[in-house]
Design an enzyme around this catalytic site. Structure first.
Site, mmCIF file in Angstrom:
data_model
loop_
_atom_site.group_PDB
_atom_site.id
_atom_site.type_symbol
_atom_site.label_atom_id
_atom_site.label_comp_id
_atom_site.label_asym_id
_atom_site.label_seq_id
_atom_site.Cartn_x
_atom_site.Cartn_y
_atom_site.Cartn_z
ATOM 1 N N SER A 178 42.219 43.455 45.108
ATOM 2 C CA SER A 178 42.855 43.124 43.835
ATOM 3 C C SER A 178 43.393 41.703 43.854
ATOM 4 C CB SER A 178 43.994 44.106 43.561
ATOM 5 O OG SER A 178 44.930 44.047 44.605
ATOM 6 N N HIS A 232 36.691 45.201 41.147
ATOM 7 C CA HIS A 232 38.091 45.608 41.180
ATOM 8 C C HIS A 232 38.314 46.723 40.162
ATOM 9 C CE1 HIS A 232 42.521 44.388 40.244
ATOM 10 N NE2 HIS A 232 42.450 45.455 41.015
ATOM 11 N N GLU A 280 36.844 45.026 36.869
ATOM 12 C CA GLU A 280 36.925 43.556 36.905
ATOM 13 C C GLU A 280 36.003 43.067 38.021
ATOM 14 O OE1 GLU A 280 40.709 41.949 38.309
ATOM 15 O OE2 GLU A 280 40.674 40.404 36.784
ATOM 16 N N ASN A 293 45.617 40.950 37.580
ATOM 17 C CA ASN A 293 46.865 40.912 38.338
ATOM 18 C C ASN A 293 47.552 39.556 38.274
ATOM 19 O OD1 ASN A 293 46.653 43.545 38.918
ATOM 20 N ND2 ASN A 293 45.911 43.288 41.014
#
Ligand code: 3H9
Length: 719
Positions: A410, A431, A443, A481
């Site tokens: 991540s 991800h 992702e 993130n």
């Protein structure tokens, strides 16, 4: 437009606007003229309407909504002659008959379809309701209860079910046009009076049904207004004569079309499709690259993420080897998969047969060597760069030369992981978001050497396993993130400054987020963030303690670390930002102990507290993250704002009726967004995330709508 031909006394009308035969102004006009011609032609005994190519019609042309082309004839005008004709009119449906497409079919006297055809009223998903008679005609055909289900959910109904419901009169297996012609001929001479839906009565289902449905819909589609409008329109079909019901439907439709929710939901519809069209810096793109076949896959790590990813693969029919180094952990992972499958069966999301089929393609192993023959591997071990590099180096030796190696990291650098292999072109990030089986976002992260073929493969895989794949470039924490970071940081600062975690969550949930930031943290586990922060600090050569207030001159708040050190790990330990009673329970209650901890923390550092409004909570959290979004665009980590919006919608549940953070910024007007960010930057100089994005500054001068940002970014790459 619509094509017309007379085939031996059968008028065959073809809706012609590929690929989906959306009912544009030209198609509506063409259909109206063709029906008139068929009506006037004495040689014509019956009429068949079908769609050109694979689909009947996907309904009104959404691009026309709110534009100048939204002009008469409406679908209802175009179809009026079908209603009035004494010659039988047959809709011959292949592919999809959705929205206005199904409404055209409901004006016909008969409907036949291929075994794979689908019908439905998905209008609710783009913020409107069936506005060409759908809410008045469907209840006359299949009753109120089924109409409520179909119209408020927007679900697609397959041919078999459509036949059972009475939407289709027959399922045919040969060429749909020929079948349509034969069917139409077979009903010539039969009085069509009983088949005209406007002449039928709607059974009185009683008002209680609607009271119950309003409560259900408010709960299930929290914040969305279209489902409630759908109920009002269906209720009108029961209470009013046909013409008055149609007027009421149109009024409700027009109110919705001009609502902000419809605009946002329609933006989301197109954003999803724009985002699917990816491009690499080399110029290779979704049109030019072809995916490699993925017949088998492997997943490394049977923890929550690994087990969830394996579940996505096996429920999509991909034979998968789940590898874990420890037999006990492996068994635990398999139990998670089995439990989730049982849960899906209990919730009627799949049949027991489908669950059994899924589990039958899952193999398990404690030996990486068992991945020697798979086409693609997804590594989902914990966030540790050295460990990931070690695994990738081993995989490189074990797997076939064509195998694609994916990491579920991540935050870690894809290029550094790829360097551990001799196949850097085949290393890519995939991800997933927790819970992996539920959250739709995938992702996909390309590194500097990732090939177009590898990207095409993981993008295609995403679609196949029913995810929404978005392609992003590599940078610290990628897009989701990286944007979450300033959002979460501001949440903590707000708590330090006087808002309670519960007020923060309430403001976010009132805005439409499915869960507040602190509840999400509890769900993911506070210890995960704790470890990620420690790892990240270690990489930067910094030592973090819960006393750390500034790092390299930048303000930080490590209140979450204080909770972890008190054993409050979130749901898993029964206590986090909230109290859950016992570990694993989901019901969150505010906890005075947490408020005391915050008080103590603020006293220790002499932080003055004040009353903070929900507006300030939203502005600070959202604008901090939006500013980061513009920096991401500026750096070319994604190529278009739609990518960011789709990431937030499918990764974090940003409400579709708000269109995603970049769309939201667009609606706020960029000059206002920029001004507020500049003010926050002045007020909070120790937070780097408030440094205004240069791209935002430029765009705010132009007042360009979001649809034009991409061309400006591309024409001014050096901003
Ligand atoms: C309505 O009908 C209102 C009426 O009740 C009342 C009116 C008064 N319009 O999705 P795909 C484009 S509201 C314009 O990639 P798939 C789409 O953007 C309408 N364009 O293919 C794409 O273009 P591009 C209710 C549309 O095979 C291309 O067609 N109907 C429309 O994965 C191919 O689409 C709906 O909400 C449209 N209606 O899926 C149905 N539909 O290539 C919306 C598609 O430039 N459509 N396009 O990106 C769908 O759900 C899917 O497109 C469908 C095909 C399932 C049909």
């Amino acid at each position: 437009m619509a094509n017309y031909r007379n085939k031996g006394g059968v008028a065959v009308i073809e809706l012609n606007n590929p690929p989906v035969n959306a009912l544009s102004f030209e198609v509506r006009s063409g259909l109206m003229n063709a029906l008139k011609r068929a009506h006037d032609d004495k040689d014509v005994k019956c009429i068949v309407i079908h769609g050109k190519g694979k689909n009947f019609s996907a309904g009104a042309d959404i691009k026309e909504f709110g534009g100048t082309k939204q002009q008469k004839p409406w679908i209802t005008d175009a179809c009026r002659l079908a209603d009035e004709s004494s010659k039988p009119v047959v809709a011959a449906i292949a592919g999809t008959a959705l929205g206005g497409g199904l409404e055209v079919a409901l004006f016909c006297h008969y409907r036949i379809g291929t075994p794979s055809c689908r019908v439905g009223f998905p209008e609710v998903q783009i913020g409107v309701l069936p506005g060409a008679g759908g809410t008045q005609r469907l209840p006359r055909l299949i009753g109120v209860k089924h109409s409520i289900d179909m119209i408020t959910s927007g679900r697609h109904v397959m041919a078999e079910e459509a036949l059972k419901l009475g939407i289709l009169d027959k399922i045919v297996t040969d060429d749909i046009i020929e079948e349509g012609i034969q069917f139409a001929k077979s009903v010539v001479g039969i009085d069509v009076g009983g088949r005209i839906l406007r002449n039928r009565k709607v059974e009185d289902a009683g008002s209680k049904v609607f009271d119950d449905e309003i409560s259900r819909v408010k709960k299930k589609y929290k914040g969305y207004i279209a489902p409630l409008f759908c109920l009002k329109a269906i209720q009108a079909s029961m209470q009013l004569p046909y013409d008055a019901g149609m007027e009421q439907e149109l009024k409700l439709f027009q109110q919705l079309v001009s609502s902000g929710q419809a605009k946002a939901q329609q933006y989301t519809f197109f954003a999803e499709r724009i985002s699917a069209r990816w491009q690499l810096p080399s110029g290779a793109n979704s049109q030019t690259a072809s995916p490699l076949p993925v017949k088998t896959a492997g997943v490394i790590g049977a923890g929550t993420m690994g087990a969830g990813i394996a579940l996505c693969l096996i429920t999509s029919g991909i034979p998968t080897v789940l590898v874990e180094q420890d037999q006990k952990f492996l068994e635990k992972g398999v139990k998670t998969v089995e439990g989730d499958l049982r849960g899906s069966v209990a919730l009627k999301k799949m049949t027991a047969e489908q669950a059994n089929k899924a589990i039958s393609v899952l193999k398990t192993s404690v030996n990486l060597e068992d991945l020697h023959d798979v086409d693609l591997v997804i590594e989902a071990v914990y966030e540790n760069l050295a460990l990931k590099k070690e695994i990738f180096a081993k995989l490189d030796k074990i797997c076939k030369s064509k195998t694609i190696l994916c990491t579920n990291t991540s935050s870690l650098d894809i290029d550094t992981i790829a360097e551990a292999t001799k196949r850097r072109d085949k290393v890519v990030g995939t991800h997933f978001f927790a819970p992996a089986y539920i959250m739709k976002l995938q992702e996909n992260v390309y590194g500097k050497d990732t090939s177009a073929e590898t990207v095409a493969t993981v993008m295609a895989l995403g679609k196949r396993i029913r995810k929404v794949p978005v392609l992003v470039g590599t940078c610290d924490s990628f897009v989701a993130n990286r944007m979450l970071h300033p959002y979460a940081t501001e949440a903590l600062f707000l708590v330090e400054e006087g808002a309670s975690p519960y007020e923060v969550d309430q403001a976010l949930e009132d805005f439409g987020m499915p869960m507040g930031m602190f509840r999400v943290s509890d769900l993911s586990g506070l210890d995960i963030g704790y470890k990620v922060r420690k790892e990240a600090a270690k990489r930067r050569g910094i030592e973090l303690t819960s006393d750390t207030r500034f790092v390299n001159g930048e303000r930080v708040c490590l209140l979450a670390n204080v909770l972890v050190e008190k054993g409050r790990l979130g749901i898993k330990s029964g206590k986090g930002w909230y109290n859950y009673g016992s570990p694993g329970k989901r019901e969150a209650t505010p906890d005075p102990e947490v408020l005391d901890t915050i008080e103590e923390y603020c006293r220790k550092y002499d932080i003055k507290k004040r009353k903070i409004s929900s507006q300030e909570i939203l502005e600070r959290m959202q604008l901090a993250m939006i500013n980061e979004g513009f920096k991401i665009l500026e750096e070319g980590i994604v190529s278009k704002p739609e990518d960011i919006d789709i990431i937030w919608i499918y990764g974090f549940g940003w409400p579709k009726y708000m269109g995603g953070p970049m769309f939201y910024a667009n609606e706020m007007k960029l000059k206002n967004v920029y001004r507020k960010i500049r003010d926050f930057h002045q007020n909070y100089p120790f937070s780097i995330h408030w440094t205004p994005s240069k791209l935002l500054a430029r765009l705010s001068e132009t007042d360009l709508p979001i649809s034009k940002w991409t061309s400006l970014i591309n024409s001014n790459s050096k901003l």
